[in-house]
Design an enzyme around this catalytic site. Structure first.
Site, PDB file in Angstrom:
ATOM      1  N   LYS A  73       0.833  -1.206   0.000  1.00 33.57           N
ATOM      2  CA  LYS A  73       0.000   0.000   0.000  1.00 33.57           C
ATOM      3  C   LYS A  73       0.866   1.254   0.000  1.00 33.57           C
ATOM      4  O   LYS A  73       0.618   2.214  -0.741  1.00 33.57           O
ATOM      5  CB  LYS A  73      -0.928  -0.023   1.211  1.00 33.57           C
ATOM      6  CG  LYS A  73      -1.632   1.284   1.500  1.00 33.57           C
ATOM      7  CD  LYS A  73      -2.498   1.771   0.340  1.00 33.57           C
ATOM      8  CE  LYS A  73      -3.254   3.037   0.749  1.00 33.57           C
ATOM      9  NZ  LYS A  73      -3.948   3.660  -0.381  1.00 33.57           N
ATOM     10  N   VAL A  74       1.895   1.275   0.827  1.00 25.50           N
ATOM     11  CA  VAL A  74       2.798   2.425   0.874  1.00 25.50           C
ATOM     12  C   VAL A  74       3.513   2.589  -0.464  1.00 25.50           C
ATOM     13  O   VAL A  74       3.692   3.704  -0.964  1.00 25.50           O
ATOM     14  CB  VAL A  74       3.800   2.269   2.045  1.00 25.50           C
ATOM     15  CG1 VAL A  74       4.911   3.284   1.951  1.00 25.50           C
ATOM     16  CG2 VAL A  74       3.069   2.400   3.382  1.00 25.50           C
TER      17      VAL A  74
END
Length: 320
Positions: A170-171
């Protein structure tokens, strides 16, 4: 499944709305009592504490603005960890640090429950319609247990592996979206400086190899002038900072990432940490004196895809 939902902000409120809209038994909790009341009026139940939600529900979702906020909800006073027992599930949908989610998840697992990280990607407008994408990090049996819930919350659901993998990915994807935003800003301002018609420039970018999800969404609200994607500069800086920390941890000598961090630090210093993230373009607008707005673009993004049941995405090259 009886579900607790903690955090009814820009993203969390829309995700919780999908559960309520689709008939789930939902108990909500937020520091903003007005937000909670709006959900009660739509059929949800008002919660009291994270601990109470975990005791009363089979699964509790958290969607919070920072790793610190998440830690406070899990292990603080009346934290949900106190309500964990055999079979309970904690689902963390925030964008957070992989090491922190593994630390908190280990506490939940040790208490007999199961921890799942399931951050979302695709913008608030898709969270609002249940068409957002979800990454899920947890053991496979737990993933299969919560898959019906995840396919209500989102359209495309990817099991990423064990706890920590979803937060890392996600990051990474948020970093790519931020890089897209900054390059779109530079391209749009340069097109204006070169005398291009901005509606035509937008379409040229859209139909070319230079297009991206960010261009087709955020460039529109940039050209409208509203810059409203319900996401702020402080959250961007948090996300790209987490990406840099991952790279540092693994000794990857990034070159573009540190520059992006400096750009957003400068944007926050100029415009404030709660400024809408697409207004990072104001740095270039102020430097050039150019107005890049154009007619016909929306003030905010809406999802024109119909809400449909979600499904598990199988990674390319792998079989179920």
């Amino acid at each position: 499944m009886k579900v607790g939902f903690i955090g009814l902000g820009n993203v969390g409120g829309k995700l919780a709305g999908s559960l309520v809209r689709n008939g789930h038994d939902v108990t909500v909790l937020d520091l903003n009592e007005d937000l909670m009341q709006s959900f009660v009026e739509r059929g949800a139940t008002a919660g009291e504490t994270p601990e109470q939600l975990m005791r009363d529900c089979e699964a509790v979702v958290t969607c919070l603005p920072s790793p610190a906020a998440c830690a406070a909800v899990v292990e603080g006073e009346n934290g949900l960890i106190n309500g964990v027992s055999e079979g309970k599930i904690w689902m963390e949908m925030s964008t957070t640090d992989a090491e922190e989610i593994k630390r908190l998840g280990a506490m939940v697992n040790a208490a007999g429950g199961s921890a799942v990280e399931c951050p979302v990607s695709g913008g608030c407008h898709r969270a609002d319609t249940g068409n957002i994408s979800i990454f899920a990090g947890c053991d496979r049996p737990t993933f299969e247990r919560i898959l019906p819930l995840l396919t209500t919350l989102g359209r495309r659901v990817l099991h990423t592996g064990e706890l920590g993998t979803a937060s890392t990915l996600k990051v990474l994807t948020n970093y790519l979206a931020t890089a897209n935003l900054l390059t779109c800003c530079e391209a749009l301002v340069t097109a204006k400086a070169a005398g291009m018609d901005m509606n035509t420039a937008y379409e040229a970018m859209k139909i070319s190899s230079g297009t991206s999800f960010v261009h087709e969404t955020e460039s529109q609200v940039i050209l409208n002038g509203s810059r409203d994607i319900s996401f702020t500069m402080d959250l961007v800086l948090k996300d790209i900072g987490l990406f840099q920390e991952i790279a540092d941890r693994h000794n990857v000598p990034l070159e573009i990432s540190p520059l992006m961090i400096d750009i957003f630090k400068d944007g926050i210093a100029r415009f404030g940490e709660r400024e809408l993230s697409p207004n990072i373009i104001k740095r270039l607008e102020e430097a050039t004196g150019l107005d890049i707005r154009a007619p016909g673009f929306p003030a905010e993004m809406t999802d024109d895809e119909p809400e449909e049941p979600g499904y598990e995405v199988i990674p390319t090259g792998l079989s179920r």
